[in-house]
Design a protein around this motif. Structure first.
Motif, PDB file in Angstrom:
ATOM      1  N   ASN A 137      19.599  82.368  19.099  1.00  0.00           N
ATOM      2  CA  ASN A 137      20.307  82.200  17.820  1.00  0.00           C
ATOM      3  C   ASN A 137      20.561  80.739  17.459  1.00  0.00           C
ATOM      4  O   ASN A 137      21.315  80.465  16.530  1.00  0.00           O
ATOM      5  N   MET A 138      19.945  79.826  18.184  1.00  0.00           N
ATOM      6  CA  MET A 138      20.255  78.402  17.987  1.00  0.00           C
ATOM      7  C   MET A 138      19.938  77.921  16.570  1.00  0.00           C
ATOM      8  O   MET A 138      20.686  77.120  16.014  1.00  0.00           O
ATOM      9  N   HIS A 139      18.855  78.392  15.965  1.00  0.00           N
ATOM     10  CA  HIS A 139      18.557  77.965  14.584  1.00  0.00           C
ATOM     11  C   HIS A 139      19.684  78.370  13.641  1.00  0.00           C
ATOM     12  O   HIS A 139      20.112  77.568  12.800  1.00  0.00           O
ATOM     13  N   ALA A 140      20.188  79.592  13.780  1.00  0.00           N
ATOM     14  CA  ALA A 140      21.286  80.061  12.936  1.00  0.00           C
ATOM     15  C   ALA A 140      22.558  79.267  13.215  1.00  0.00           C
ATOM     16  O   ALA A 140      23.300  78.925  12.285  1.00  0.00           O
ATOM     17  N   ILE A 141      22.795  78.959  14.471  1.00  0.00           N
ATOM     18  CA  ILE A 141      23.977  78.161  14.839  1.00  0.00           C
ATOM     19  C   ILE A 141      23.893  76.781  14.196  1.00  0.00           C
ATOM     20  O   ILE A 141      24.873  76.269  13.659  1.00  0.00           O
ATOM     21  N   ILE A 142      22.712  76.195  14.204  1.00  0.00           N
ATOM     22  CA  ILE A 142      22.522  74.868  13.602  1.00  0.00           C
ATOM     23  C   ILE A 142      22.670  74.945  12.076  1.00  0.00           C
ATOM     24  O   ILE A 142      23.250  74.047  11.461  1.00  0.00           O
ATOM     25  N   GLU A 143      22.181  76.017  11.476  1.00  0.00           N
ATOM     26  CA  GLU A 143      22.365  76.202  10.031  1.00  0.00           C
ATOM     27  C   GLU A 143      23.849  76.288   9.691  1.00  0.00           C
ATOM     28  O   GLU A 143      24.297  75.724   8.688  1.00  0.00           O
ATOM     29  N   ASP A 144      24.610  76.995  10.516  1.00  0.00           N
ATOM     30  CA  ASP A 144      26.059  77.073  10.306  1.00  0.00           C
ATOM     31  C   ASP A 144      26.706  75.697  10.444  1.00  0.00           C
ATOM     32  O   ASP A 144      27.651  75.382   9.724  1.00  0.00           O
ATOM     33  N   LEU A 145      26.185  74.884  11.340  1.00  0.00           N
ATOM     34  CA  LEU A 145      26.706  73.526  11.528  1.00  0.00           C
ATOM     35  C   LEU A 145      26.512  72.703  10.256  1.00  0.00           C
ATOM     36  O   LEU A 145      27.385  71.921   9.883  1.00  0.00           O
ATOM     37  N   LYS A 146      25.386  72.896   9.568  1.00  0.00           N
ATOM     38  CA  LYS A 146      25.129  72.164   8.319  1.00  0.00           C
ATOM     39  C   LYS A 146      26.205  72.450   7.283  1.00  0.00           C
ATOM     40  O   LYS A 146      26.575  71.583   6.510  1.00  0.00           O
ATOM     41  N   SER A 148      29.324  73.462   7.939  1.00  0.00           N
ATOM     42  CA  SER A 148      30.651  73.370   8.549  1.00  0.00           C
ATOM     43  C   SER A 148      31.563  72.391   7.830  1.00  0.00           C
ATOM     44  O   SER A 148      31.135  71.330   7.379  1.00  0.00           O
ATOM     45  N   GLN A 149      32.822  72.753   7.775  1.00  0.00           N
ATOM     46  CA  GLN A 149      33.851  71.861   7.240  1.00  0.00           C
ATOM     47  C   GLN A 149      34.397  70.931   8.327  1.00  0.00           C
ATOM     48  O   GLN A 149      35.036  69.944   8.037  1.00  0.00           O
ATOM     49  N   ASN A 150      34.129  71.304   9.566  1.00  0.00           N
ATOM     50  CA  ASN A 150      34.645  70.546  10.709  1.00  0.00           C
ATOM     51  C   ASN A 150      33.459  70.128  11.590  1.00  0.00           C
ATOM     52  O   ASN A 150      33.338  70.553  12.732  1.00  0.00           O
ATOM     53  N   LYS A 151      32.597  69.285  11.047  1.00  0.00           N
ATOM     54  CA  LYS A 151      31.317  68.964  11.682  1.00  0.00           C
ATOM     55  C   LYS A 151      31.448  68.345  13.071  1.00  0.00           C
ATOM     56  O   LYS A 151      30.697  68.695  13.970  1.00  0.00           O
ATOM     57  N   ASN A 152      32.376  67.433  13.253  1.00  0.00           N
ATOM     58  CA  ASN A 152      32.494  66.767  14.560  1.00  0.00           C
ATOM     59  C   ASN A 152      32.811  67.750  15.675  1.00  0.00           C
ATOM     60  O   ASN A 152      32.166  67.762  16.721  1.00  0.00           O
ATOM     61  N   GLU A 153      33.810  68.587  15.437  1.00  0.00           N
ATOM     62  CA  GLU A 153      34.203  69.569  16.452  1.00  0.00           C
ATOM     63  C   GLU A 153      33.096  70.604  16.672  1.00  0.00           C
ATOM     64  O   GLU A 153      32.766  70.951  17.807  1.00  0.00           O
ATOM     65  N   ASP A 154      32.510  71.077  15.577  1.00  0.00           N
ATOM     66  CA  ASP A 154      31.443  72.071  15.698  1.00  0.00           C
ATOM     67  C   ASP A 154      30.198  71.479  16.349  1.00  0.00           C
ATOM     68  O   ASP A 154      29.495  72.159  17.089  1.00  0.00           O
ATOM     69  N   ARG A 155      29.913  70.227  16.077  1.00  0.00           N
ATOM     70  CA  ARG A 155      28.780  69.543  16.723  1.00  0.00           C
ATOM     71  C   ARG A 155      28.985  69.504  18.234  1.00  0.00           C
ATOM     72  O   ARG A 155      28.078  69.797  19.006  1.00  0.00           O
ATOM     73  N   LEU A 156      30.190  69.160  18.670  1.00  0.00           N
ATOM     74  CA  LEU A 156      30.490  69.128  20.105  1.00  0.00           C
ATOM     75  C   LEU A 156      30.344  70.516  20.733  1.00  0.00           C
ATOM     76  O   LEU A 156      29.851  70.649  21.848  1.00  0.00           O
ATOM     77  N   PHE A 157      30.753  71.526  19.991  1.00  0.00           N
ATOM     78  CA  PHE A 157      30.615  72.903  20.475  1.00  0.00           C
ATOM     79  C   PHE A 157      29.138  73.240  20.694  1.00  0.00           C
ATOM     80  O   PHE A 157      28.757  73.756  21.748  1.00  0.00           O
ATOM     81  N   VAL A 181      20.906  65.853  12.915  1.00  0.00           N
ATOM     82  CA  VAL A 181      20.648  65.914  11.476  1.00  0.00           C
ATOM     83  C   VAL A 181      21.628  66.866  10.800  1.00  0.00           C
ATOM     84  O   VAL A 181      22.192  66.541   9.741  1.00  0.00           O
ATOM     85  N   ALA A 182      21.847  68.025  11.401  1.00  0.00           N
ATOM     86  CA  ALA A 182      22.740  69.023  10.797  1.00  0.00           C
ATOM     87  C   ALA A 182      24.186  68.540  10.733  1.00  0.00           C
ATOM     88  O   ALA A 182      24.939  68.983   9.856  1.00  0.00           O
ATOM     89  N   SER A 183      24.552  67.640  11.598  1.00  0.00           N
ATOM     90  CA  SER A 183      25.955  67.200  11.611  1.00  0.00           C
ATOM     91  C   SER A 183      26.204  65.979  10.731  1.00  0.00           C
ATOM     92  O   SER A 183      27.326  65.491  10.662  1.00  0.00           O
ATOM     93  N   LEU A 184      25.177  65.509  10.035  1.00  0.00           N
ATOM     94  CA  LEU A 184      25.367  64.401   9.098  1.00  0.00           C
ATOM     95  C   LEU A 184      26.216  64.883   7.909  1.00  0.00           C
ATOM     96  O   LEU A 184      26.115  66.039   7.505  1.00  0.00           O
TER      97      LEU A 184
END
Length: 186
Positions: A137-146, A148-157, A181-184
């Motif tokens: 599910n990593m592609h979907a997880i990365i799409e959700d990261l794009k 995200s309202q809380n990118k830094n925390e979600d990126r670390l997750f 890229v997704a966390s920019l």
């Protein structure tokens, strides 16, 4: 019989330490008692440990490892390897059912402890859990990261999820630049 081994170990430990100071070898009979006793203690402590970020529990585990090192005892070929394998699977299931930063940190802390204890375990079933329920599910997880309202925390997750994959010997390198890229910011 079990209690006898433990009593013999405790009763002769000081004498063996004195022999070691004098440069003498540890008798094999003592080493067997030490391995039995310390493996039993370590297994019990690992079983009762609920949080692998708990400093008091980790200190207790590391003290057992230190004592084992002193008497040249290793825990390979003991039930402890089986036990840590089960603990990893249990932690991965908790992570899958409750995907939080705290859960990833618990899994990572357990892997770090396994490294310190110099243990190995059969990881195929843990790899399967990770691959089927997280990595796939990593592609979907990365799409959700794009989004995200809380990118830094979600990126670390998400990076922690990949770190768990690394511990399980799964190649996660492909996803690391995608996470960057997704966390920019949008």
């Amino acid at each position: 019989m079990a209690n006898i081994y433990e009593k013999l170990y405790e009763n002769s430990k000081t004498n063996i330490e004195h022999l070691m100071i004098m440069g003498m070898d540890i008798p094999e009979a003592f080493r067997v008692r030490a391995k039995y006793t310390l493996a039993k203690r370590l297994a019990a402590t690992l079983k009762e440990t609920k949080h692998f970020n708990n400093k008091a529990q980790i200190k207790k585990i590391l003290k057992i490892k230190e004592e084992a090192n002193k008497f040249n005892v290793n825990f390979q070929k003991t039930k402890i390897n089986e036990l840590v394998g089960e603990k990893i699977k249990e932690r991965l299931e908790k992570l899958v059912n409750n995907p939080t930063m705290k859960q990833t940190e618990e899994v990572i802390a357990l892997f770090a402890l396994i490294d310190v204890l110099e243990l190995s375990f059969e990881m195929v079933s843990s790899q399967n859990i990770y691959f089927e329920r997280i990595f796939r599910n990593m592609h979907a997880i990365i799409e959700d990261l794009k989004k995200s309202q809380n990118k830094n925390e979600d990126r670390l997750f998400v990076l922690n999820l990949l770190k768990i994959g690394d511990y399980l010997k799964i190649n996660t390198e492909y996803y690391k630049p995608l996470i960057d890229v997704a966390s920019l910011p949008r």
